[in-house]
Design a protein around this motif. Structure first.
Motif, PDB file in Angstrom:
ATOM      1  N   ALA A 240       0.826  -1.210   0.000  1.00 11.29           N
ATOM      2  CA  ALA A 240       0.000   0.000   0.000  1.00 11.29           C
ATOM      3  C   ALA A 240       0.858   1.257   0.000  1.00 11.29           C
ATOM      4  CB  ALA A 240      -0.928  -0.003   1.212  1.00 11.29           C
ATOM      5  N   ALA A 241       1.999   1.198   0.714  1.00 13.77           N
ATOM      6  CA  ALA A 241       2.902   2.344   0.731  1.00 13.77           C
ATOM      7  C   ALA A 241       3.448   2.620  -0.659  1.00 13.77           C
ATOM      8  CB  ALA A 241       4.042   2.085   1.717  1.00 13.77           C
ATOM      9  N   ALA A 242       3.822   1.557  -1.377  1.00 11.95           N
ATOM     10  CA  ALA A 242       4.364   1.732  -2.729  1.00 11.95           C
ATOM     11  C   ALA A 242       3.313   2.274  -3.690  1.00 11.95           C
ATOM     12  CB  ALA A 242       4.910   0.396  -3.239  1.00 11.95           C
ATOM     13  N   VAL A 243       2.081   1.737  -3.599  1.00 17.21           N
ATOM     14  CA  VAL A 243       0.999   2.230  -4.467  1.00 17.21           C
ATOM     15  C   VAL A 243       0.704   3.698  -4.169  1.00 17.21           C
ATOM     16  CG1 VAL A 243      -1.453   1.992  -4.989  1.00 17.21           C
ATOM     17  CG2 VAL A 243      -0.019  -0.046  -4.819  1.00 17.21           C
ATOM     18  N   LEU A 266      11.487   2.511   0.490  1.00 17.41           N
ATOM     19  CA  LEU A 266      10.575   1.407   0.230  1.00 17.41           C
ATOM     20  C   LEU A 266      11.191   0.286  -0.597  1.00 17.41           C
ATOM     21  CD1 LEU A 266       7.297   3.377  -0.629  1.00 17.41           C
ATOM     22  CD2 LEU A 266       7.900   2.300   1.539  1.00 17.41           C
ATOM     23  N   ASP A 267      12.161   0.598  -1.454  1.00 19.81           N
ATOM     24  CA  ASP A 267      12.688  -0.375  -2.412  1.00 19.81           C
ATOM     25  C   ASP A 267      13.945  -1.039  -1.866  1.00 19.81           C
ATOM     26  OD1 ASP A 267      13.526  -1.832  -4.603  1.00 19.81           O
ATOM     27  OD2 ASP A 267      12.977  -0.277  -6.043  1.00 19.81           O
ATOM     28  N   ASP A 268      13.890  -2.365  -1.703  1.00 11.64           N
ATOM     29  CA  ASP A 268      15.043  -3.107  -1.189  1.00 11.64           C
ATOM     30  C   ASP A 268      16.250  -3.028  -2.111  1.00 11.64           C
ATOM     31  OD1 ASP A 268      13.611  -3.875   1.007  1.00 11.64           O
ATOM     32  OD2 ASP A 268      13.058  -5.848   0.233  1.00 11.64           O
ATOM     33  N   ALA A 269      16.036  -2.701  -3.384  1.00 13.49           N
ATOM     34  CA  ALA A 269      17.147  -2.659  -4.329  1.00 13.49           C
ATOM     35  C   ALA A 269      18.174  -1.600  -3.952  1.00 13.49           C
ATOM     36  CB  ALA A 269      16.625  -2.384  -5.741  1.00 13.49           C
ATOM     37  N   ALA A 293      16.747   5.395   8.405  1.00 14.58           N
ATOM     38  CA  ALA A 293      16.231   4.073   8.049  1.00 14.58           C
ATOM     39  C   ALA A 293      16.927   3.494   6.812  1.00 14.58           C
ATOM     40  CB  ALA A 293      14.721   4.147   7.806  1.00 14.58           C
ATOM     41  N   ILE A 294      17.366   4.333   5.887  1.00 10.39           N
ATOM     42  CA  ILE A 294      18.013   3.837   4.668  1.00 10.39           C
ATOM     43  C   ILE A 294      19.527   3.722   4.847  1.00 10.39           C
ATOM     44  CG2 ILE A 294      16.192   4.784   3.214  1.00 10.39           C
ATOM     45  CD1 ILE A 294      18.074   7.035   2.401  1.00 10.39           C
TER      46      ILE A 294
END
Length: 501
Positions: A240-243, A266-269, A293-294
């Motif tokens: 939902a966060a990504a959308v 949000l993106d693990d990459a 956080a990142i």
């Protein structure tokens, strides 16, 4: 992230633009230098406060049916609830009584609310005695200022709560998060301006779960997209966060820099990526937390002092904890005993600067236990004086210093204890000139007291005559103990300053 197509975009538009943001408590930008608060939970006017993916309010009940609002079972008159009408004005809110704060309950009477709010934000309070008084003023429950017939216009009444917000923002400018949080809680989080400050304080304290719980439990408050996306991820609803992030980008409801920051979040990459993101020129608490956080935490030294509270967490390094504690004590936001406790946590790992102060404090603690201060106290006094932190040393140990037969140790003891108001000025210290107490009636008491505090602060620039006028005005308010303490601290400034060495 791929384009979801026209139909999902239309659905997102409906979800994200359902209603207008509620009007803020004071219809203007924040009044203080704490404008770094404004980015965390303030969104565009198109933003919706309706349900979003991840909210708990649409979960089925135990019978498998969507939950519904309670419906009356009869036409009988229900219990009557009584609410005081003056609760709508948060200016009356305080966390301690006027009596306990040592202030007249009618301090705000006769003052212009807008002018008073501006003074609350800008009146200097650099001397420790004035910091203590300012904190009592900010947290005391005082009778709100009354509107004069000329002020009682629709436009003037639109600033209801302006003084309250100024008090909170001044506490935040001091880094005093807990007193600010208590003051906001006493008023309740129902207003957007109150809510966003509560949210940001939770972020600054490193309690993201509490921040998101405040958001989830405050209906009708429209947060920013960054805050909503952040909280969706915190509660585990990453999809939902990504959308939501993609929809906000597609609709132009989030700026590019913040979108990049959230994408990394949000993106693990990007977890092991080498791309370093430049911090915003005006850092907000939520962006500060996302940087952490990142894996790209930011130093708090160049940020407003409230951010230093983040370094007090136990997962911070010893040096960062000591530096943050020193900064917060100097701002009047942390007690001297908390700093003393942090100094004693571990042995210094290096020399110079903060390490030296931590080292001399460990030596001084051992000397206090043994009763022999002849070497440790002069060394600590010189080290803290070089850093212009003699007042911090006095606040930590003055009350624990015993009488000494050694001349130098006795002299330093007398200076530190007089600074704390524990004894009269030592011989040889010239007292501040005493001026007669004004006997004319004071109409705008609050404004007059703020002016007196500004006059007192001029002592730090060498204007002792103006400072003496301010002290005399404080005595006119009956603040004798405060006036005595600040007069002593002004008199002792030449003795404890770095130039005195």
């Amino acid at each position: 992230m791929s384009d979801p197509g026209p139909a999902p975009r239309r659905l997102l538009a409906l979800l994200l633009t359902g209603c207008l943001m509620a009007q803020p408590l004071a219809a203007q930008q924040p009044l203080s230098a704490s404008d770094w608060l404004s980015g965390s939970v303030r969104g565009p006017q198109r933003e919706s406060s309706a349900w979003r993916p991840g909210d708990g309010s649409r979960r089925p009940d135990r019978k498998g049916q969507p939950s519904r609002r309670a419906v009356a079972e009869s036409g009988a008159v229900g219990p009557v609830q009584v609410t005081r009408l003056d609760q709508t004005n948060p200016d009356h809110t305080g966390t301690q009584s006027a009596h306990r704060a040592g202030l007249p309950h009618d301090l705000w009477q006769g003052s212009d609310p807008a002018a008073l709010a501006q003074q609350v934000l800008t009146t200097p309070a650099r001397l420790p005695a004035m910091q203590g008084l300012m904190r009592r003023i900010l947290t005391a429950q005082l009778t709100p200022p009354e509107w004069t017939p000329e002020q009682a216009t629709e436009g003037a009444r639109g600033t209801s709560g302006q003084l309250f917000l100024a008090r909170v923002d001044r506490l935040l400018d001091m880094g005093a998060l807990q007193p600010a949080q208590s003051l906001l809680a006493a008023a309740g989080p129902g207003e957007p301006e109150i809510f966003r400050r509560m949210f940001d304080i939770a972020l600054l304290e490193g309690d993201e779960s509490r921040a998101c719980a405040i958001m989830d439990g405050t209906p009708g408050i429209a947060p920013s997209f960054a805050a909503r996306i952040f909280c969706l991820a915190q509660t585990g609803d990453w999809a939902a966060a990504a959308v939501s992030l993609h929809g906000a980008e597609a609709l132009g409801l989030i700026d590019e820099r913040r979108a990049v920051l959230l994408t990394h979040f949000l993106d693990d990459a990007f977890v092991n990526g080498e791309q370093m993101l430049d911090p915003s020129e005006r850092m907000t608490p939520i962006e500060f937390r996302i940087h952490e956080a990142i894996g790209q935490p930011l130093p708090t030294t160049p940020l407003p002092v409230a951010f230093a509270q983040s370094d007090l967490r136990l997962n911070s390094g010893f040096k960062a904890r000591v530096e943050a504690a020193e900064r917060l004590v100097r701002a009047g936001a942390l007690s001297h005993q908390q700093l003393r406790s942090i100094y004693s946590e571990q042995r210094p790992a290096a020399s110079g600067g903060v390490w030296e102060r931590a080292g001399v404090m460990r030596t001084l603690e051992a000397a206090l236990a043994s009763g022999d201060l002849r070497q440790a106290l002069p060394r600590a006094f010189d080290e803290f004086r070089r850093a212009d932190m003699t007042d911090l040393l006095a606040g930590m140990i003055a009350q624990d210093l015993p009488d000494s037969e050694d001349a130098e140790t006795a002299r330093i003891t007398a200076l530190l204890q007089a600074w704390q108001g524990l004894r009269p000025l030592p011989e040889g210290v010239e007292p501040l000139e005493a001026l007669p107490v004004p006997d004319a009636p004071i109409t705008a008491k609050g404004e007059a007291l703020m002016t007196a505090m500004t006059d007192i602060d001029a002592a730090l620039e060498g204007d002792l005559a103006r400072a003496a006028r301010g002290v005399a005005m404080m005595r006119a308010f009956g603040l004798t103990q405060d006036a005595d303490l600040v007069a002593a601290q002004i008199a002792l400034l030449p003795e404890i300053s770095e130039d005195a060495g």
